[in-house]
Design an enzyme around this catalytic site. Structure first.
Site, PDB file in Angstrom:
ATOM      1  N   CYS A  83     -14.427 -11.569 -13.456  1.00  0.00           N
ATOM      2  CA  CYS A  83     -13.448 -12.357 -14.218  1.00  0.00           C
ATOM      3  C   CYS A  83     -14.139 -13.293 -15.192  1.00  0.00           C
ATOM      4  O   CYS A  83     -13.521 -13.785 -16.130  1.00  0.00           O
ATOM      5  CB  CYS A  83     -12.548 -13.144 -13.269  1.00  0.00           C
ATOM      6  SG  CYS A  83     -13.473 -13.987 -11.990  1.00  0.00           S
ATOM      7  N   GLU A 110      -5.056 -15.759 -10.621  1.00  0.00           N
ATOM      8  CA  GLU A 110      -6.201 -15.805 -11.524  1.00  0.00           C
ATOM      9  C   GLU A 110      -6.276 -14.432 -12.174  1.00  0.00           C
ATOM     10  O   GLU A 110      -6.395 -13.418 -11.478  1.00  0.00           O
ATOM     11  CB  GLU A 110      -7.450 -16.105 -10.682  1.00  0.00           C
ATOM     12  CG  GLU A 110      -8.629 -16.513 -11.486  1.00  0.00           C
ATOM     13  CD  GLU A 110      -9.824 -15.697 -11.128  1.00  0.00           C
ATOM     14  OE1 GLU A 110     -10.134 -14.756 -11.881  1.00  0.00           O
ATOM     15  OE2 GLU A 110     -10.430 -15.989 -10.093  1.00  0.00           O
ATOM     16  N   GLU A 117      -8.261  -8.432 -22.075  1.00  0.00           N
ATOM     17  CA  GLU A 117      -9.374  -8.213 -21.147  1.00  0.00           C
ATOM     18  C   GLU A 117      -9.760  -6.735 -21.142  1.00  0.00           C
ATOM     19  O   GLU A 117      -8.908  -5.871 -20.962  1.00  0.00           O
ATOM     20  CB  GLU A 117      -8.964  -8.639 -19.729  1.00  0.00           C
ATOM     21  CG  GLU A 117     -10.082  -8.541 -18.711  1.00  0.00           C
ATOM     22  CD  GLU A 117      -9.663  -8.982 -17.299  1.00  0.00           C
ATOM     23  OE1 GLU A 117     -10.461  -9.633 -16.627  1.00  0.00           O
ATOM     24  OE2 GLU A 117      -8.529  -8.663 -16.873  1.00  0.00           O
ATOM     25  N   GLY A 122      -0.367 -10.000 -12.003  1.00  0.00           N
ATOM     26  CA  GLY A 122      -0.234 -11.436 -11.740  1.00  0.00           C
ATOM     27  C   GLY A 122       1.068 -11.965 -12.320  1.00  0.00           C
ATOM     28  O   GLY A 122       1.790 -12.732 -11.673  1.00  0.00           O
ATOM     29  N   LYS A 159      -2.357  -9.068   1.592  1.00  0.00           N
ATOM     30  CA  LYS A 159      -2.098  -7.724   1.080  1.00  0.00           C
ATOM     31  C   LYS A 159      -3.469  -7.205   0.664  1.00  0.00           C
ATOM     32  O   LYS A 159      -4.050  -7.659  -0.329  1.00  0.00           O
ATOM     33  CB  LYS A 159      -1.127  -7.822  -0.106  1.00  0.00           C
ATOM     34  CG  LYS A 159      -1.177  -6.677  -1.111  1.00  0.00           C
ATOM     35  CD  LYS A 159      -0.603  -5.386  -0.568  1.00  0.00           C
ATOM     36  CE  LYS A 159      -0.501  -4.334  -1.661  1.00  0.00           C
ATOM     37  NZ  LYS A 159      -1.802  -3.839  -2.160  1.00  0.00           N
TER      38      LYS A 159
HETATM   39  P1  NAP Z   1      -4.231  -5.250 -10.088  1.00  0.00           P
HETATM   40  O1  NAP Z   1      -3.709  -4.000 -10.673  1.00  0.00           O
HETATM   41  O2  NAP Z   1      -3.843  -6.512 -10.711  1.00  0.00           O
HETATM   42  O3  NAP Z   1      -3.813  -5.234  -8.540  1.00  0.00           O
HETATM   43  C1  NAP Z   1      -4.132  -6.321  -7.687  1.00  0.00           C
HETATM   44  C2  NAP Z   1      -3.190  -6.309  -6.488  1.00  0.00           C
HETATM   45  O4  NAP Z   1      -1.861  -6.564  -6.929  1.00  0.00           O
HETATM   46  C3  NAP Z   1      -3.149  -4.994  -5.749  1.00  0.00           C
HETATM   47  O5  NAP Z   1      -3.046  -5.259  -4.372  1.00  0.00           O
HETATM   48  C4  NAP Z   1      -1.882  -4.355  -6.244  1.00  0.00           C
HETATM   49  O6  NAP Z   1      -1.341  -3.562  -5.229  1.00  0.00           O
HETATM   50  C5  NAP Z   1      -0.975  -5.538  -6.475  1.00  0.00           C
HETATM   51  N1  NAP Z   1       0.027  -5.307  -7.518  1.00  0.00           N
HETATM   52  C6  NAP Z   1      -0.155  -4.690  -8.696  1.00  0.00           C
HETATM   53  N2  NAP Z   1       0.970  -4.736  -9.437  1.00  0.00           N
HETATM   54  C7  NAP Z   1       1.881  -5.411  -8.693  1.00  0.00           C
HETATM   55  C8  NAP Z   1       3.226  -5.791  -8.899  1.00  0.00           C
HETATM   56  N3  NAP Z   1       3.881  -5.486 -10.026  1.00  0.00           N
HETATM   57  N4  NAP Z   1       3.864  -6.464  -7.908  1.00  0.00           N
HETATM   58  C9  NAP Z   1       3.225  -6.771  -6.760  1.00  0.00           C
HETATM   59  N5  NAP Z   1       1.963  -6.428  -6.512  1.00  0.00           N
HETATM   60  C10 NAP Z   1       1.284  -5.769  -7.457  1.00  0.00           C
HETATM   61  O7  NAP Z   1      -5.807  -5.310 -10.063  1.00  0.00           O
HETATM   62  P2  NAP Z   1      -6.916  -4.237  -9.723  1.00  0.00           P
HETATM   63  O8  NAP Z   1      -6.337  -3.056  -9.059  1.00  0.00           O
HETATM   64  O9  NAP Z   1      -7.956  -4.973  -9.042  1.00  0.00           O
HETATM   65  O10 NAP Z   1      -7.530  -3.812 -11.113  1.00  0.00           O
HETATM   66  C11 NAP Z   1      -6.767  -3.421 -12.200  1.00  0.00           C
HETATM   67  C12 NAP Z   1      -7.073  -4.310 -13.380  1.00  0.00           C
HETATM   68  O11 NAP Z   1      -7.003  -5.681 -13.001  1.00  0.00           O
HETATM   69  C13 NAP Z   1      -8.461  -4.186 -13.917  1.00  0.00           C
HETATM   70  O12 NAP Z   1      -8.601  -3.111 -14.768  1.00  0.00           O
HETATM   71  C14 NAP Z   1      -8.626  -5.517 -14.602  1.00  0.00           C
HETATM   72  O13 NAP Z   1      -8.077  -5.476 -15.868  1.00  0.00           O
HETATM   73  C15 NAP Z   1      -7.880  -6.472 -13.776  1.00  0.00           C
HETATM   74  N6  NAP Z   1      -8.675  -7.327 -12.867  1.00  0.00           N
HETATM   75  C16 NAP Z   1      -8.985  -8.554 -13.271  1.00  0.00           C
HETATM   76  C17 NAP Z   1      -9.706  -9.387 -12.447  1.00  0.00           C
HETATM   77  C18 NAP Z   1     -10.030 -10.775 -12.868  1.00  0.00           C
HETATM   78  O14 NAP Z   1     -10.672 -11.460 -12.116  1.00  0.00           O
HETATM   79  N7  NAP Z   1      -9.610 -11.215 -14.019  1.00  0.00           N
HETATM   80  C19 NAP Z   1     -10.120  -8.969 -11.200  1.00  0.00           C
HETATM   81  C20 NAP Z   1      -9.783  -7.678 -10.788  1.00  0.00           C
HETATM   82  C21 NAP Z   1      -9.048  -6.879 -11.643  1.00  0.00           C
HETATM   83  P3  NAP Z   1      -0.931  -2.039  -5.458  1.00  0.00           P
HETATM   84  O15 NAP Z   1      -2.068  -1.389  -6.140  1.00  0.00           O
HETATM   85  O16 NAP Z   1      -0.692  -1.607  -4.064  1.00  0.00           O
HETATM   86  O17 NAP Z   1       0.304  -2.101  -6.284  1.00  0.00           O
END
Ligand code: NAP
Length: 540
Positions: A304, A267, A396, A248, A186
């Site tokens: 991260c 993660e 975070e 996650g 994805k």
């Molecule tokens: P995200 O919102 O966690 O999204 C990551 C992936 O998961 C995207 O492909 C998203 O797709 C999908 N997704 C989101 N919610 C979902 C759900 N309920 N069910 C199934 N799939 C879902 O991460 P991001 O867009 O990279 O960044 C947003 C936040 O994530 C950041 O502000 C940060 O806090 C955190 N982040 C943390 C790390 C780390 O390493 N700890 C890394 C990156 C980001 P869709 O957008 O298509 O729903």
């Protein structure tokens, strides 16, 4: 930009575009939409991708390690062949800078090649054998041989912050491929064109080496339904994810609620505590400040392993240190954030933290209005008492933000460690006379983090055999595994034990003659030697 991006799903080597919900990526430096258009994968497209992956697995589950190794090497070659256009597209979608992106490409191809080397060495299958004991009393002991087998189709969620190394051909995909598992990615909606280029490179390798086309598919989308449908599809056997705690956890819950629950290797949120002891500050405050600021602002803080939580013992020296770090961060230009959602998410997270009792803002704390997505380098401070009372202070803040926690004494600092939840890393800065307290800290911190660092900084995760990139919840959903380093392959394999199965019916890794020449544990000792089957007439 003249690069042709088709905006289609790549399902088993074929392009598809059935979806009606469209989106494009946005250049974070200018906030302008880029020229290409993508569509959310439909339920039918998701179903097709998983079904062809299941068919492909019927073949790849028994591929010899050499064949899988050749494939990983070929994917690396195809990624290199994407040349400058990959950097151009990724720069437009992420604004990470071509130097960083070049380095990330090397890391990505390097980890593919390292998994190939792991396969060629062969002992990753963990062959363990207990030979039969026909004379044992009161009952004879059976022959038992155990080894790892691939799980099946794996769903991989690309991360926004590592568009190469934790994305379409990143560590999750490389380790699943190495295990022999087909992968359905994805793609992250923040960089779909970059994902498409990687998807095409993988398909080139599939075509060149005559792998089944369903070994890889790329699904794009920006609505939660795409990811949810993938995770709940009965043909998916495991999930690799990097991103937010909320997403996650939602994916983990969806996988657990399936009639047949599957493992989710997510993660997620980590703020990576750093403890700076008084002797270290006395000895090298300036060097620590320089290192800390550089680690904190690397990639605009979107790592991260970002050092988001710093513990010091309160006193004139640590107050001076805080002032120095704040000033350095104020003087340093804030970097560009990956997208609008990360900018607004960061602003919201910081303002929620500021509403908690005993929080002071030392610098930053606001979105920087302008052409690009940007948030000011930010320092918050609080006390150990507030930290102990508020689990939310470990939230975070995904960006260039850190929280200093001032402890009353060394004893207070040591006791406060008990209130930490799970993180990917924990760091201690000490001088040579602080060995005892550093030891006490590591003793506490090893229950809280997957990687312990001495006199260094948490950003920069080596892709090596010894690496552990994981940690107790909420850093991950599976603290016994790593998403970086060669041990990551274990996530997508499971052990099978063969009891009294005749030698000729065993996989070669468990056969008496050791035809693969791999290291095995036989009767509790490591060896590459063959052994003698003595309990069964051989079946030929
Ligand atoms: P995200 O919102 O966690 O999204 C990551 C992936 O998961 C995207 O492909 C998203 O797709 C999908 N997704 C989101 N919610 C979902 C759900 N309920 N069910 C199934 N799939 C879902 O991460 P991001 O867009 O990279 O960044 C947003 C936040 O994530 C950041 O502000 C940060 O806090 C955190 N982040 C943390 C790390 C780390 O390493 N700890 C890394 C990156 C980001 P869709 O957008 O298509 O729903």
């Amino acid at each position: 930009m003249t690069i042709a991006i088709k905006g289609e799903q790549l399902i088993a080597g074929e392009s598809s575009r059935d979806g009606q919900i469209t989106f494009s990526s946005v250049n974070p430096q200018t906030k302008t939409p880029l020229s290409w258009s993508f569509a959310d994968a439909t339920l039918d497209e998701i179903d097709r991708a998983v079904n062809v992956a299941s068919s492909a697995f019927e073949e790849t589950r028994d591929y010899p390690a050499d064949r899988l190794a050749e494939f990983l090497d070929r994917v690396a070659v195809e990624i290199d062949a994407l040349g400058g256009q990959l950097l151009e597209v990724a720069q437009a979608e992420t604004a990470l800078g071509k130097t960083r992106l070049s380095g990330e490409r090397q890391r990505t191809t390097g980890q593919l090649r390292k998994f190939a080397a792991l396969l060629r060495e062969g002992s990753y299958v963990e062959a363990i054998i207990n030979t039969a004991q026909p004379e044992r009393q009161p009952t004879p002991g059976p022959f038992i041989g155990r080894m790892l087998y691939p799980l099946g189709p794996v769903a991989v969620f690309s991360a926004s912050n590592f568009p190469f190394a934790f994305a379409v051909a990143g560590g999750d995909t490389a380790s699943a491929f190495a295990a022999g598992c087909p992968v359905i990615v994805k793609g992250h909606p923040s960089h779909p064109a970059t994902s498409e280029l990687f998807g095409r490179a993988i398909n080139q390798a599939i075509g060149a080496l005559d792998f089944p086309a369903g070994f890889f598919s790329l699904l794009q989308g920006r609505s939660v339904e795409v990811g949810q449908s993938l995770v709940t599809h009965p043909g998916v056997t495991a999930v690799g994810f990097t991103g937010s705690l909320g997403a996650g956890r939602a994916i983990y819950n969806a996988a657990a609620a399936r009639p047949n629950p599957i493992p989710v290797y997510a993660e997620m949120g980590s703020v990576n505590p750093v403890v700076i002891l008084p002797g270290a500050l006395q000895e090298r405050a300036e060097a620590i400040a320089v290192g800390l600021v550089s680690s904190l602002t690397l990639g605009a803080g979107q790592f991260c392993t970002n050092p988001g939580l710093i513990f010091v013992v309160d006193g004139p020296q640590s107050r001076q240190f805080l002032e120095d770090v704040s000033q350095r961060l104020k003087d340093q230009e804030a970097g560009t954030l990956l997208n609008q959602a990360i900018e607004s998410g960061l602003a919201e997270a910081v303002s929620q933290t500021q509403e908690l009792p005993s929080i002071q803002l030392l610098t930053g704390g606001q979105v920087i209005a302008g052409e690009s997505y940007c948030y000011a380098n930010t320092v918050l401070q609080s006390t150990s008492a507030a930290f102990r009372a508020n689990p939310d202070l470990q939230r975070e803040h995904f960006g260039p933000v850190t929280l200093f926690v001032k402890c009353q004494s060394l004893a207070d600092l040591l006791e406060t460690m008990a209130f930490l939840h799970g993180h990917l890393t924990a760091t201690v800065h000490a001088d040579q006379n602080e060995g005892q307290v550093a030891g006490q800290l590591f003793q506490r911190l090893r229950d809280k983090a997957g990687r312990l660092i001495y006199n260094g900084f948490p950003t920069g995760v080596e892709v090596v055999y010894a690496m552990h990139h994981g940690g107790p919840y909420p850093a991950t959903t599976a603290s016994a595994t790593t998403s970086v380093g060669m041990a990551a392959i274990k996530r997508f394999m499971r052990p099978v034990a063969f009891q009294d199965v005749p030698d000729a019916l065993l996989p070669s890794a468990l056969q008496a003659a050791n035809p693969l020449g791999i290291w095995r544990i036989i009767d509790d000792h490591w060896t590459q030697n063959p052994f003698v089957r003595n309990e069964h007439p051989d079946i030929v």
